[in-house]
Design a protein around this motif. Structure first.
Motif, PDB file in Angstrom:
ATOM      1  N   CYS A 273      -4.296   1.902  -7.088  1.00 18.61           N
ATOM      2  CA  CYS A 273      -2.996   1.725  -7.750  1.00 18.61           C
ATOM      3  C   CYS A 273      -2.922   2.609  -8.991  1.00 18.61           C
ATOM      4  CB  CYS A 273      -2.803   0.259  -8.139  1.00 18.61           C
ATOM      5  SG  CYS A 273      -2.710  -0.862  -6.737  1.00 18.61           S
ATOM      6  N   LYS A 274      -1.702   2.819  -9.495  1.00 17.43           N
ATOM      7  CA  LYS A 274      -1.487   3.688 -10.651  1.00 17.43           C
ATOM      8  C   LYS A 274      -1.876   3.057 -11.976  1.00 17.43           C
ATOM      9  CE  LYS A 274       2.245   6.158  -8.396  1.00 17.43           C
ATOM     10  NZ  LYS A 274       3.666   6.407  -8.311  1.00 17.43           N
ATOM     11  N   SER A 275      -1.951   1.715 -12.027  1.00 15.47           N
ATOM     12  CA  SER A 275      -2.229   1.034 -13.291  1.00 15.47           C
ATOM     13  C   SER A 275      -2.701  -0.395 -13.038  1.00 15.47           C
ATOM     14  CB  SER A 275      -0.974   0.995 -14.168  1.00 15.47           C
ATOM     15  OG  SER A 275       0.014   0.179 -13.549  1.00 15.47           O
ATOM     16  N   LYS A 276      -3.278  -1.006 -14.068  1.00 13.63           N
ATOM     17  CA  LYS A 276      -3.626  -2.424 -13.992  1.00 13.63           C
ATOM     18  C   LYS A 276      -2.357  -3.245 -13.814  1.00 13.63           C
ATOM     19  CE  LYS A 276      -7.933  -2.741 -16.571  1.00 13.63           C
ATOM     20  NZ  LYS A 276      -8.621  -3.386 -17.711  1.00 13.63           N
TER      21      LYS A 276
ATOM     22  N   ALA B 239       0.807  -1.220   0.000  1.00 17.81           N
ATOM     23  CA  ALA B 239       0.000   0.000   0.000  1.00 17.81           C
ATOM     24  C   ALA B 239       0.842   1.273   0.000  1.00 17.81           C
ATOM     25  CB  ALA B 239      -0.929  -0.003   1.221  1.00 17.81           C
ATOM     26  N   HIS B 240       2.155   1.156  -0.161  1.00 19.13           N
ATOM     27  CA  HIS B 240       3.060   2.313  -0.214  1.00 19.13           C
ATOM     28  C   HIS B 240       2.915   3.213   1.014  1.00 19.13           C
ATOM     29  CE1 HIS B 240       3.924   1.054  -4.265  1.00 19.13           C
ATOM     30  NE2 HIS B 240       2.642   1.128  -4.563  1.00 19.13           N
ATOM     31  N   MET B 241       2.680   2.599   2.172  1.00 21.17           N
ATOM     32  CA  MET B 241       2.525   3.349   3.414  1.00 21.17           C
ATOM     33  C   MET B 241       3.819   3.312   4.224  1.00 21.17           C
ATOM     34  SD  MET B 241      -1.253   2.038   4.534  1.00 21.17           S
ATOM     35  CE  MET B 241      -2.065   3.536   5.082  1.00 21.17           C
ATOM     36  N   SER B 242       4.009   4.349   5.034  1.00 19.07           N
ATOM     37  CA  SER B 242       5.152   4.380   5.930  1.00 19.07           C
ATOM     38  C   SER B 242       4.695   4.865   7.309  1.00 19.07           C
ATOM     39  CB  SER B 242       6.256   5.284   5.379  1.00 19.07           C
ATOM     40  OG  SER B 242       5.769   6.592   5.197  1.00 19.07           O
ATOM     41  N   VAL B 243       5.521   4.596   8.297  1.00 17.93           N
ATOM     42  CA  VAL B 243       5.206   4.995   9.666  1.00 17.93           C
ATOM     43  C   VAL B 243       5.367   6.505   9.792  1.00 17.93           C
ATOM     44  CG1 VAL B 243       5.874   4.783  12.093  1.00 17.93           C
ATOM     45  CG2 VAL B 243       5.935   2.761  10.599  1.00 17.93           C
ATOM     46  N   ILE B 244       4.304   7.167  10.267  1.00 13.30           N
ATOM     47  CA  ILE B 244       4.389   8.609  10.507  1.00 13.30           C
ATOM     48  C   ILE B 244       4.323   8.932  12.003  1.00 13.30           C
ATOM     49  CG2 ILE B 244       3.472   9.218   8.235  1.00 13.30           C
ATOM     50  CD1 ILE B 244       0.821   9.951   9.779  1.00 13.30           C
TER      51      ILE B 244
ATOM     52  N   GLY C 204     -13.986  -0.937 -11.111  1.00 16.16           N
ATOM     53  CA  GLY C 204     -12.633  -1.022 -11.628  1.00 16.16           C
ATOM     54  C   GLY C 204     -12.025  -2.416 -11.570  1.00 16.16           C
ATOM     55  N   TYR C 205     -10.724  -2.455 -11.628  1.00 12.34           N
ATOM     56  CA  TYR C 205      -9.911  -3.667 -11.653  1.00 12.34           C
ATOM     57  C   TYR C 205      -9.351  -3.860 -10.255  1.00 12.34           C
ATOM     58  CZ  TYR C 205      -6.372  -6.877 -13.644  1.00 12.34           C
ATOM     59  OH  TYR C 205      -5.600  -7.967 -13.968  1.00 12.34           O
ATOM     60  N   TRP C 206      -9.651  -4.960  -9.609  1.00 16.31           N
ATOM     61  CA  TRP C 206      -9.345  -5.097  -8.196  1.00 16.31           C
ATOM     62  C   TRP C 206      -9.010  -6.532  -7.819  1.00 16.31           C
ATOM     63  CZ3 TRP C 206     -12.572  -8.265  -5.325  1.00 16.31           C
ATOM     64  CH2 TRP C 206     -13.757  -8.657  -5.972  1.00 16.31           C
ATOM     65  N   ALA C 207      -8.355  -6.658  -6.634  1.00 12.97           N
ATOM     66  CA  ALA C 207      -8.010  -7.966  -6.073  1.00 12.97           C
ATOM     67  C   ALA C 207      -7.948  -7.827  -4.557  1.00 12.97           C
ATOM     68  CB  ALA C 207      -6.662  -8.444  -6.612  1.00 12.97           C
ATOM     69  N   PHE C 208      -8.010  -8.960  -3.859  1.00 12.37           N
ATOM     70  CA  PHE C 208      -7.898  -8.982  -2.392  1.00 12.37           C
ATOM     71  C   PHE C 208      -6.620  -9.704  -1.975  1.00 12.37           C
ATOM     72  CE2 PHE C 208     -12.761  -8.979  -1.367  1.00 12.37           C
ATOM     73  CZ  PHE C 208     -12.813  -7.603  -1.524  1.00 12.37           C
ATOM     74  N   ILE C 209      -5.933  -9.124  -0.977  1.00 13.89           N
ATOM     75  CA  ILE C 209      -4.711  -9.695  -0.412  1.00 13.89           C
ATOM     76  C   ILE C 209      -4.868  -9.699   1.111  1.00 13.89           C
ATOM     77  CG2 ILE C 209      -2.214  -9.392  -0.160  1.00 13.89           C
ATOM     78  CD1 ILE C 209      -2.298  -7.795  -2.815  1.00 13.89           C
TER      79      ILE C 209
ATOM     80  N   ILE D 110      -6.597  -4.003  -3.505  1.00 17.74           N
ATOM     81  CA  ILE D 110      -5.817  -3.147  -4.389  1.00 17.74           C
ATOM     82  C   ILE D 110      -6.652  -2.978  -5.645  1.00 17.74           C
ATOM     83  CG2 ILE D 110      -3.549  -3.682  -3.441  1.00 17.74           C
ATOM     84  CD1 ILE D 110      -3.235  -5.745  -5.736  1.00 17.74           C
ATOM     85  N   SER D 111      -6.686  -1.766  -6.197  1.00 16.12           N
ATOM     86  CA  SER D 111      -7.563  -1.532  -7.345  1.00 16.12           C
ATOM     87  C   SER D 111      -7.003  -0.464  -8.263  1.00 16.12           C
ATOM     88  CB  SER D 111      -8.955  -1.109  -6.870  1.00 16.12           C
ATOM     89  OG  SER D 111      -8.887   0.162  -6.247  1.00 16.12           O
ATOM     90  N   TYR D 112      -7.530  -0.478  -9.469  1.00 13.31           N
ATOM     91  CA  TYR D 112      -7.238   0.566 -10.450  1.00 13.31           C
ATOM     92  C   TYR D 112      -8.561   0.959 -11.094  1.00 13.31           C
ATOM     93  CZ  TYR D 112      -5.925   2.897 -14.740  1.00 13.31           C
ATOM     94  OH  TYR D 112      -5.825   3.810 -15.746  1.00 13.31           O
ATOM     95  N   GLY D 113      -8.832   2.258 -11.145  1.00 15.92           N
ATOM     96  CA  GLY D 113     -10.004   2.747 -11.864  1.00 15.92           C
ATOM     97  C   GLY D 113     -11.249   2.989 -11.029  1.00 15.92           C
ATOM     98  N   GLN D 114     -11.141   2.963  -9.711  1.00 19.37           N
ATOM     99  CA  GLN D 114     -12.325   3.217  -8.896  1.00 19.37           C
ATOM    100  C   GLN D 114     -12.661   4.701  -8.785  1.00 19.37           C
ATOM    101  OE1 GLN D 114     -12.133   1.173  -5.121  1.00 19.37           O
ATOM    102  NE2 GLN D 114     -12.595  -0.786  -6.100  1.00 19.37           N
ATOM    103  N   GLU D 115     -11.688   5.560  -8.865  1.00 19.98           N
ATOM    104  CA  GLU D 115     -11.876   7.014  -8.857  1.00 19.98           C
ATOM    105  C   GLU D 115     -12.610   7.537  -7.634  1.00 19.98           C
ATOM    106  OE1 GLU D 115     -13.520   8.311 -12.602  1.00 19.98           O
ATOM    107  OE2 GLU D 115     -11.920   7.345 -13.728  1.00 19.98           O
ATOM    108  N   ILE D 116     -12.418   6.902  -6.482  1.00 15.67           N
ATOM    109  CA  ILE D 116     -13.111   7.342  -5.271  1.00 15.67           C
ATOM    110  C   ILE D 116     -12.652   8.742  -4.858  1.00 15.67           C
ATOM    111  CG2 ILE D 116     -13.389   6.877  -2.802  1.00 15.67           C
ATOM    112  CD1 ILE D 116     -13.457   3.863  -3.619  1.00 15.67           C
TER     113      ILE D 116
END
Length: 140
Positions: free
Chosen positions: A79-82, A28-33, A110-115, A125-131
């Motif tokens: 995500c940035k792309s499929k 998820a490209h997250m870091s500890v803040i 959109g294009y999505w999956a579960f992890i 994770i998804s691409y194209g939901q535009e939330i």
């Protein structure tokens, strides 16, 4: 004085914070803040963010967490792309944590999956939901 209002975070228990931090960094490209030991409960607490919006994932150390996000309840990350979705699915498949293969459900889903994260919480994770774009363009 600024006041923080609105939907700010979600909090989950994690059995091994370092493993969970690693998972959310990679998927998820997250870091500890923020990190601390909560003196009232004597537990380690971290806040993770991808810094794309004012929202954090709070993880609290717990030796026996019960996954509350699953099988459908989930955290969602755009995500940035499929291709990025497919690459993350390949990585999760190799690690044995892909719980639902990528699916193209069309607009607005959109294009999505579960992890599954290390404690069984579900990350979509998804691409194209535009939330985020929908929220920005709404009138209310």
């Amino acid at each position: 004085m600024k006041i923080d209002v609105g939907f700010t975070h979600i909090a989950l228990s994690a059995s091994n914070l370092d493993q969970s931090i690693d998972f959310y960094q990679r998927y998820a490209h997250m870091s500890v803040i923020h990190e601390r030991t909560d003196k009232e409960i004597d537990k380690r607490v971290v806040w993770l963010s991808d810094k794309s919006r004012p929202f954090v994932l709070v993880l609290v150390q717990n030796s026996n967490p019960v996954p509350i996000l699953g099988p459908f309840a989930h955290l969602g990350v755009g995500c940035k792309s499929k291709r990025e979705v497919d690459d993350l699915c390949d990585q999760a498949r190799r690690e044995g944590i892909l719980s639902r293969e990528a699916t193209d459900s069309g607009y607005p889903v959109g294009y999505w999956a579960f992890i599954n994260d290390p404690d069984g919480h579900v990350l979509e994770i998804s691409y194209g939901q535009e939330i985020g774009l929908t929220v920005e363009s709404s009138d209310t």
